[in-house]
Motif scaffolding. Sequence first.
Motif, PDB file in Angstrom:
ATOM      1  N   THR A   1       0.792  -1.097   0.083  1.00 56.84           N
ATOM      2  CA  THR A   1       0.003  -0.084   0.095  1.00 56.84           C
ATOM      3  C   THR A   1       0.918   1.303   0.015  1.00 56.84           C
ATOM      4  O   THR A   1       0.573   2.209  -0.662  1.00 56.84           O
ATOM      5  CB  THR A   1      -1.141   0.044   1.450  1.00 56.84           C
ATOM      6  OG1 THR A   1      -1.573  -1.146   1.242  1.00 56.84           O
ATOM      7  CG2 THR A   1      -1.808   1.344   1.239  1.00 56.84           C
ATOM      8  N   PHE A   2       1.830   1.247   0.767  1.00 60.07           N
ATOM      9  CA  PHE A   2       2.645   2.511   0.738  1.00 60.07           C
ATOM     10  C   PHE A   2       3.520   2.578  -0.514  1.00 60.07           C
ATOM     11  O   PHE A   2       3.793   3.632  -1.001  1.00 60.07           O
ATOM     12  CB  PHE A   2       3.774   2.356   2.078  1.00 60.07           C
ATOM     13  CG  PHE A   2       3.282   2.569   3.546  1.00 60.07           C
ATOM     14  CD1 PHE A   2       2.154   3.473   3.519  1.00 60.07           C
ATOM     15  CD2 PHE A   2       3.657   1.792   4.566  1.00 60.07           C
ATOM     16  CE1 PHE A   2       1.452   3.664   4.762  1.00 60.07           C
ATOM     17  CE2 PHE A   2       3.251   2.178   5.564  1.00 60.07           C
ATOM     18  CZ  PHE A   2       2.078   2.823   6.027  1.00 60.07           C
ATOM     19  N   ALA A   3       4.209   1.391  -1.088  1.00 61.11           N
ATOM     20  CA  ALA A   3       5.060   1.624  -2.073  1.00 61.11           C
ATOM     21  C   ALA A   3       4.030   1.956  -3.285  1.00 61.11           C
ATOM     22  O   ALA A   3       4.617   2.923  -4.184  1.00 61.11           O
ATOM     23  CB  ALA A   3       5.599   0.154  -2.427  1.00 61.11           C
ATOM     24  N   GLN A   4       2.798   1.399  -3.419  1.00 57.52           N
ATOM     25  CA  GLN A   4       2.132   1.853  -4.675  1.00 57.52           C
ATOM     26  C   GLN A   4       1.661   3.263  -4.538  1.00 57.52           C
ATOM     27  O   GLN A   4       1.434   3.872  -5.755  1.00 57.52           O
ATOM     28  CB  GLN A   4       0.624   1.196  -4.698  1.00 57.52           C
ATOM     29  CG  GLN A   4       0.817  -0.188  -5.047  1.00 57.52           C
ATOM     30  CD  GLN A   4      -0.268  -1.239  -4.823  1.00 57.52           C
ATOM     31  OE1 GLN A   4      -1.468  -0.413  -4.497  1.00 57.52           O
ATOM     32  NE2 GLN A   4      -0.430  -2.382  -5.163  1.00 57.52           N
ATOM     33  N   ALA A   5       1.732   4.240  -3.429  1.00 57.60           N
ATOM     34  CA  ALA A   5       1.388   5.355  -3.329  1.00 57.60           C
ATOM     35  C   ALA A   5       2.870   6.263  -3.129  1.00 57.60           C
ATOM     36  O   ALA A   5       2.522   7.543  -3.101  1.00 57.60           O
ATOM     37  CB  ALA A   5       0.623   5.622  -1.920  1.00 57.60           C
TER      38      ALA A   5
ATOM     39  N   LYS B   1      -5.572   6.930   6.183  1.00 57.31           N
ATOM     40  CA  LYS B   1      -5.565   8.056   7.018  1.00 57.31           C
ATOM     41  C   LYS B   1      -4.113   8.751   7.194  1.00 57.31           C
ATOM     42  O   LYS B   1      -3.654   9.650   7.271  1.00 57.31           O
ATOM     43  CB  LYS B   1      -6.086   7.608   8.476  1.00 57.31           C
ATOM     44  CG  LYS B   1      -6.376   8.778   9.516  1.00 57.31           C
ATOM     45  CD  LYS B   1      -7.190   8.409  10.706  1.00 57.31           C
ATOM     46  CE  LYS B   1      -6.429   7.431  11.349  1.00 57.31           C
ATOM     47  NZ  LYS B   1      -7.500   7.087  12.539  1.00 57.31           N
ATOM     48  N   LEU B   2      -3.239   7.548   7.257  1.00 58.60           N
ATOM     49  CA  LEU B   2      -2.048   7.817   7.720  1.00 58.60           C
ATOM     50  C   LEU B   2      -1.017   8.487   6.762  1.00 58.60           C
ATOM     51  O   LEU B   2      -0.230   9.556   6.780  1.00 58.60           O
ATOM     52  CB  LEU B   2      -1.138   6.559   8.079  1.00 58.60           C
ATOM     53  CG  LEU B   2       0.463   6.709   8.368  1.00 58.60           C
ATOM     54  CD1 LEU B   2       0.902   7.758   9.457  1.00 58.60           C
ATOM     55  CD2 LEU B   2       0.941   5.339   8.960  1.00 58.60           C
ATOM     56  N   MET B   3      -1.172   8.178   5.442  1.00 61.45           N
ATOM     57  CA  MET B   3      -0.894   8.766   4.243  1.00 61.45           C
ATOM     58  C   MET B   3      -1.425  10.166   4.064  1.00 61.45           C
ATOM     59  O   MET B   3      -0.621  11.163   3.694  1.00 61.45           O
ATOM     60  CB  MET B   3      -1.104   8.032   2.855  1.00 61.45           C
ATOM     61  CG  MET B   3      -0.075   6.501   3.061  1.00 61.45           C
ATOM     62  SD  MET B   3      -0.260   5.499   1.519  1.00 61.45           S
ATOM     63  CE  MET B   3      -1.995   4.977   1.574  1.00 61.45           C
ATOM     64  N   LEU B   4      -2.734  10.488   4.360  1.00 63.06           N
ATOM     65  CA  LEU B   4      -3.411  11.718   4.222  1.00 63.06           C
ATOM     66  C   LEU B   4      -2.558  12.773   5.131  1.00 63.06           C
ATOM     67  O   LEU B   4      -2.326  13.797   4.865  1.00 63.06           O
ATOM     68  CB  LEU B   4      -4.756  11.561   4.486  1.00 63.06           C
ATOM     69  CG  LEU B   4      -5.656  12.789   4.418  1.00 63.06           C
ATOM     70  CD1 LEU B   4      -5.529  13.402   2.862  1.00 63.06           C
ATOM     71  CD2 LEU B   4      -6.971  12.728   4.786  1.00 63.06           C
ATOM     72  N   TYR B   5      -2.345  12.095   6.572  1.00 65.12           N
ATOM     73  CA  TYR B   5      -1.665  12.749   7.532  1.00 65.12           C
ATOM     74  C   TYR B   5      -0.487  13.324   7.232  1.00 65.12           C
ATOM     75  O   TYR B   5      -0.098  14.499   7.332  1.00 65.12           O
ATOM     76  CB  TYR B   5      -1.523  12.125   8.831  1.00 65.12           C
ATOM     77  CG  TYR B   5      -0.808  12.611   9.785  1.00 65.12           C
ATOM     78  CD1 TYR B   5      -1.092  13.678  10.896  1.00 65.12           C
ATOM     79  CD2 TYR B   5       0.793  11.896   9.970  1.00 65.12           C
ATOM     80  CE1 TYR B   5      -0.350  13.930  11.800  1.00 65.12           C
ATOM     81  CE2 TYR B   5       1.661  12.663  10.967  1.00 65.12           C
ATOM     82  CZ  TYR B   5       1.054  13.673  11.991  1.00 65.12           C
ATOM     83  OH  TYR B   5       1.810  13.920  12.852  1.00 65.12           O
ATOM     84  N   LYS B   6       0.528  12.494   6.368  1.00 62.66           N
ATOM     85  CA  LYS B   6       1.743  12.621   6.113  1.00 62.66           C
ATOM     86  C   LYS B   6       1.808  13.944   4.799  1.00 62.66           C
ATOM     87  O   LYS B   6       2.806  14.722   4.701  1.00 62.66           O
ATOM     88  CB  LYS B   6       2.538  11.403   5.360  1.00 62.66           C
ATOM     89  CG  LYS B   6       3.115  10.511   6.448  1.00 62.66           C
ATOM     90  CD  LYS B   6       4.182  11.404   7.328  1.00 62.66           C
ATOM     91  CE  LYS B   6       5.167  11.802   6.534  1.00 62.66           C
ATOM     92  NZ  LYS B   6       6.422  12.336   7.377  1.00 62.66           N
ATOM     93  N   GLY B   7       0.760  13.822   4.076  1.00 64.40           N
ATOM     94  CA  GLY B   7       0.718  14.773   2.980  1.00 64.40           C
ATOM     95  C   GLY B   7       1.258  14.164   1.652  1.00 64.40           C
ATOM     96  O   GLY B   7       1.749  13.040   1.786  1.00 64.40           O
TER      97      GLY B   7
END
Length: 350
Positions: free
Chosen positions: A154-158, A187-193
């Motif tokens: 999930t992280f890698a794809q984004a 939610k975590l990725m949105l928080y990071k920006g």
Amino acid sequence: MKIDARSADRFAAKPYPDIRAVLVYGPDDGLVKERADTLTASVVEDPRDPFRVAELSVGALKDDPARLIDEVAAMAFGGGRRVVRLRSSEDSLAPLFASFLADPPGGDTLVVLEAGDLPPRSKLRGLFEKEKSSAALPCYRDEEGTLESLIRETFAQAGYRATPEAIAFLRDHLGTNRLMTRQELEKLMLYKGPVEDGHSSIDMDDVLACVGDSAHLTLDDLSFAVGDGDLAQVERSLTKAFAEGLHAVPLLRAVSGHFIRLQTARGHLDQGQSSDQAVAKLRPPVFFKTKDRFKRQLGRWGAVALGTAINRLLDAEMDCKRTGAPSEMITSRALFELTARAPKSRGGRG
């Protein structure tokens, strides 16, 4: 047709062309929905298109079984394949689908059924596993390895990179519901920006700031408070858990899990190992920020006290299922009782 759990994602993304109906079932309702959505997306570009996606209910089919054939045989306005979706499917639909699969109408409409954790003896599951024109797609809860892979992918794809410590914490605390896991990661990725603004690295500070109020951490707080004998914190954690919609049985099981880990470590301790050695053997590992607290509880709780506590929690779970008393009251009573009885002195070597 029975689809192996390891092939489920691949099948959902590209179902076999001769399959007319797919039963997506299992204990992970989030994963059930995700795979049903993936199946729909394999046929229809826009799942909100009312001309190509039809939603039916179990009640509607019970009142008018012919609606299934009508929807499957219908042509889409503007052309294209159609999908008929049915949620909350149950065994009562087995005769209807036995008739449907024995002589399906012409066309290429795909029927997608969602269901809960159907046992092997389920008539509906058995039917979909047996027939060649149907498929049964299991959705089991994510295990540790599967969950870690999901987090990394999930992280890698984004375009994000997470530290090993952050990934390990998320793996151990996000739980096993696929939908909830994805929501927390989003939610975590949105928080990071945005990644393009230089916010591609995710570390423990980010995770604790964003995921720190999740239900799973609420359960950790509750479990440790019971082990510490902290009545005030137990009351606060219970109030928060119930306010977040957590049910009694998962609460009891979370606390039971904490005490079972203490019991496992206690066994190593009683065999002559140090507390550090005993705790290091636990899998998943104890989170580093709570390791000292866990070791203090390990020193206070003896084997007999831990066994008694686990039995009390199991009894409370059974009471929730078989008595008419409110489950929240049963749970609160059991947890307050254990908290009040928490040992205050060391119960063995550390």
